[in-house]
Design a protein around this motif. Structure first.
Motif, PDB file in Angstrom:
ATOM      1  N   GLU A 230       0.841  -1.201   0.000  1.00 18.15           N
ATOM      2  CA  GLU A 230       0.000   0.000   0.000  1.00 18.15           C
ATOM      3  C   GLU A 230       0.877   1.252   0.000  1.00 18.15           C
ATOM      4  O   GLU A 230       2.039   1.194   0.386  1.00 18.15           O
ATOM      5  CB  GLU A 230      -0.919  -0.012   1.227  1.00 18.15           C
ATOM      6  CG  GLU A 230      -1.878  -1.190   1.269  1.00 18.15           C
ATOM      7  CD  GLU A 230      -2.865  -1.223   0.103  1.00 18.15           C
ATOM      8  OE1 GLU A 230      -2.957  -0.233  -0.663  1.00 18.15           O
ATOM      9  OE2 GLU A 230      -3.547  -2.255  -0.046  1.00 18.15           O
ATOM     10  N   PRO A 231       0.335   2.351  -0.521  1.00 12.65           N
ATOM     11  CA  PRO A 231      -1.083   2.580  -0.805  1.00 12.65           C
ATOM     12  C   PRO A 231      -1.497   2.263  -2.234  1.00 12.65           C
ATOM     13  O   PRO A 231      -2.580   2.680  -2.660  1.00 12.65           O
ATOM     14  CB  PRO A 231      -1.233   4.081  -0.547  1.00 12.65           C
ATOM     15  CG  PRO A 231       0.066   4.643  -1.082  1.00 12.65           C
ATOM     16  CD  PRO A 231       1.115   3.608  -0.697  1.00 12.65           C
TER      17      PRO A 231
ATOM     18  N   GLN B 119      -6.355   4.994   5.072  1.00 14.38           N
ATOM     19  CA  GLN B 119      -7.383   3.956   4.975  1.00 14.38           C
ATOM     20  C   GLN B 119      -6.796   2.573   5.195  1.00 14.38           C
ATOM     21  O   GLN B 119      -7.260   1.791   6.027  1.00 14.38           O
ATOM     22  CB  GLN B 119      -8.045   4.050   3.590  1.00 14.38           C
ATOM     23  CG  GLN B 119      -9.031   2.968   3.252  1.00 14.38           C
ATOM     24  CD  GLN B 119      -9.408   3.021   1.773  1.00 14.38           C
ATOM     25  OE1 GLN B 119      -9.043   2.136   1.002  1.00 14.38           O
ATOM     26  NE2 GLN B 119     -10.105   4.059   1.372  1.00 14.38           N
ATOM     27  N   ARG B 120      -5.736   2.258   4.461  1.00 15.90           N
ATOM     28  CA  ARG B 120      -5.153   0.920   4.571  1.00 15.90           C
ATOM     29  C   ARG B 120      -4.209   0.802   5.780  1.00 15.90           C
ATOM     30  O   ARG B 120      -4.038  -0.297   6.312  1.00 15.90           O
ATOM     31  CB  ARG B 120      -4.423   0.561   3.271  1.00 15.90           C
ATOM     32  CG  ARG B 120      -5.359   0.515   2.043  1.00 15.90           C
ATOM     33  CD  ARG B 120      -6.284  -0.672   2.067  1.00 15.90           C
ATOM     34  NE  ARG B 120      -7.330  -0.661   1.066  1.00 15.90           N
ATOM     35  CZ  ARG B 120      -7.253  -1.220  -0.133  1.00 15.90           C
ATOM     36  NH1 ARG B 120      -6.133  -1.815  -0.521  1.00 15.90           N
ATOM     37  NH2 ARG B 120      -8.276  -1.191  -0.954  1.00 15.90           N
TER      38      ARG B 120
ATOM     39  N   THR C  99      -9.096  -4.692  -5.323  1.00 16.26           N
ATOM     40  CA  THR C  99      -8.323  -5.519  -4.414  1.00 16.26           C
ATOM     41  C   THR C  99      -9.129  -6.778  -4.132  1.00 16.26           C
ATOM     42  O   THR C  99     -10.238  -6.698  -3.599  1.00 16.26           O
ATOM     43  CB  THR C  99      -8.040  -4.766  -3.102  1.00 16.26           C
ATOM     44  OG1 THR C  99      -7.273  -3.596  -3.379  1.00 16.26           O
ATOM     45  CG2 THR C  99      -7.280  -5.648  -2.117  1.00 16.26           C
TER      46      THR C  99
ATOM     47  N   TYR D 100     -10.820  -1.983   4.554  1.00 18.75           N
ATOM     48  CA  TYR D 100     -10.973  -2.488   3.194  1.00 18.75           C
ATOM     49  C   TYR D 100     -12.443  -2.438   2.796  1.00 18.75           C
ATOM     50  O   TYR D 100     -13.331  -2.374   3.653  1.00 18.75           O
ATOM     51  CB  TYR D 100     -10.439  -3.925   3.093  1.00 18.75           C
ATOM     52  CG  TYR D 100      -8.975  -4.055   3.428  1.00 18.75           C
ATOM     53  CD1 TYR D 100      -8.000  -3.930   2.439  1.00 18.75           C
ATOM     54  CD2 TYR D 100      -8.551  -4.291   4.738  1.00 18.75           C
ATOM     55  CE1 TYR D 100      -6.644  -4.046   2.747  1.00 18.75           C
ATOM     56  CE2 TYR D 100      -7.204  -4.406   5.052  1.00 18.75           C
ATOM     57  CZ  TYR D 100      -6.258  -4.277   4.047  1.00 18.75           C
ATOM     58  OH  TYR D 100      -4.926  -4.382   4.354  1.00 18.75           O
TER      59      TYR D 100
ATOM     60  N   VAL E 105      -5.814  -9.903   0.330  1.00 13.72           N
ATOM     61  CA  VAL E 105      -4.745  -9.250   1.077  1.00 13.72           C
ATOM     62  C   VAL E 105      -3.809 -10.338   1.586  1.00 13.72           C
ATOM     63  O   VAL E 105      -4.209 -11.494   1.776  1.00 13.72           O
ATOM     64  CB  VAL E 105      -5.275  -8.379   2.238  1.00 13.72           C
ATOM     65  CG1 VAL E 105      -6.159  -7.271   1.710  1.00 13.72           C
ATOM     66  CG2 VAL E 105      -6.033  -9.213   3.258  1.00 13.72           C
TER      67      VAL E 105
ATOM     68  N   GLY F 185      -4.846  -6.057   9.185  1.00 11.66           N
ATOM     69  CA  GLY F 185      -4.091  -5.069   8.421  1.00 11.66           C
ATOM     70  C   GLY F 185      -2.629  -5.063   8.817  1.00 11.66           C
ATOM     71  O   GLY F 185      -2.138  -5.972   9.499  1.00 11.66           O
TER      72      GLY F 185
ATOM     73  N   ALA G 197      -4.868   0.679  -2.951  1.00  9.56           N
ATOM     74  CA  ALA G 197      -5.930   1.647  -2.686  1.00  9.56           C
ATOM     75  C   ALA G 197      -6.003   2.703  -3.789  1.00  9.56           C
ATOM     76  O   ALA G 197      -7.089   3.114  -4.205  1.00  9.56           O
ATOM     77  CB  ALA G 197      -5.710   2.316  -1.327  1.00  9.56           C
TER      78      ALA G 197
END
Length: 386
Positions: free
Chosen positions: A187-188, A273-274, A201, A279, A204, A290, A191
């Motif tokens: 990331e990012p 966000q990530r 996505t 997600y 993960v 995460g 995203a």
């Protein structure tokens, strides 16, 4: 800001100005936090951050001595140690900087085919050509996560796709331009791909190997030998940064610094966000784990069994041959004694030496019998072929 009191000094660093390499990714956060908050000063260090355009540049500058240490792909360090696909050098893993936090993104067309067919193998046949997937370095973590995930979906990575290397910041444009059908990257950039409407996505990496090691603090082995006090102070500094990042407000703070054009150069709202593990709930009704930077020290210990796992994958995919003692190489690579000294001085708990992890395909890795673990993939392949 909540900054801990100075840690007791073990010894004065032999070298005080440290050049640290990094690539434009959110998990460079420990280095950025350490520099912005100057955690190094209490350990006698002045840090200089040196952004690199690619992982190949990180490798080359580590080996040449242009940078002292770096935020590096665990698999890159293992690959250099074994001389796979490039120069060989004796390397050192000082600590793990983060676990989890990477993802696999498919183009919109391939995402639709995946959803329509219900399996990836049939979806990959829809373009009418061999699909192209990008990863970030031939022996890197992203290549290993991508190949493992594809194999778990019944896809043979060395036959059914074409794998190409693209530096992380260039991946989204390549996906938009139709040069790629999918990618695995930190990331990012996953995203960003979603925000720009380039793809989705779909997995993960914590789904592939929960709490997997990702980026490490790496140096050449002779750097540790020549500058042991400096190396210890650098671990102490990064432990402070990783501990600071466990706070969700601090992750919001670091996202602003990471967004700067000379660091990651991506929108702050996508970075945070990530970093916070958020997600798309439509794709992930149960939010997967995460990125983790510290977790009371559980993240950072450089287990030799983690490094050994990468060697099993190099052998699995035909990158590594011969009768090397992979376990002994992994033990020499991982600076466990140095890490334990640094952690003790910081009152950071060192986790258990061994752990057993269950992967996406149900296989268990505990580092105890790498030959049997590796043979299991061959048996599995033979069984599916029959």
């Amino acid at each position: 800001m909540n900054i801990s009191s100075p840690a007791p000094s073990i010894g004065k660093p032999e070298k005080t100005h440290i050049r640290l390499g990094f690539v434009a990714l959110s998990d460079a956060a420990p280095l950025v936090a350490a520099k912005v908050l100057e955690f190094g000063h209490r350990h006698g260090l002045t840090l200089e951050l040196c952004r690199q355009p690619s992982w190949a540049a990180v490798r080359d500058k580590l080996l040449s001595g242009e940078i002292d240490a770096a935020h590096a792909l665990y698999g890159l360090v293992c690959g250099v140690q074994m001389g796979i696909g490039g120069p060989q050098g004796d390397m050192a893993v000082l600590m793990v900087l983060n676990r989890n936090g990477q993802a696999i993104t498919l183009s919109n067309r391939l995402t639709e085919a995946f959803e329509q067919h219900g399996n990836l193998k049939d979806a990959l046949a829809t373009p009418g050509r061999r699909p192209v997937f990008a990863q970030t370095f031939p022996t890197g973590t992203h290549a290993m996560w991508l190949y493992y995930w594809l194999a778990s979906q019944g896809v043979q990575p060395l036959r059914d796709i074409r794998s190409v290397v693209i530096p992380p910041p260039q991946m989204v444009d390549a996906l938009i331009d139709g040069e790629l059908d999918g990618l695995c990257v930190g990331e990012p950039w996953n995203a960003v791909a979603e925000a720009r409407g380039a793809g989705k996505t779909v997995a993960v990496t914590s789904q592939i190997w929960p709490e997997h090691p990702e980026k490490v603090l790496a140096s050449r082995r002779d750097f540790v030998e020549h500058y042991p006090q400096t190396s210890r102070a650098l671990i102490q500094t990064m432990l402070e940064a990783c501990r600071w990042l466990d706070n969700s407000q601090h992750r919001k703070d670091i996202s602003t610094w990471l967004a700067a054009p000379d660091v990651v150069g991506a929108p702050q709202e996508l970075i945070v966000q990530r970093l916070l593990g958020h997600y798309d709930p439509a794709q992930f009704p149960v939010q997967p784990p995460g990125v983790s930077f510290f977790n009371e020290g559980a993240v950072n210990y450089p287990r030799p069994s983690d490094g050994l796992w990468f060697f099993t994958q190099f052998r699995r995919w035909g990158m590594l041959h011969g009768d090397h003692d992979d376990a002994a190489v992994a033990v020499a690579l991982c600076q466990t004694a140095l890490y334990r000294e640094a952690a003790a001085s910081m009152n950071v708990r060192v986790p258990e030496e061994m752990r057993a992890d269950v992967f996406i395909d149900g296989r268990v890795w505990d580092g105890q019998n790498p030959a049997a673990y590796l043979d299991g993939f061959t048996s599995q392949k033979s069984a599916s072929a029959g």
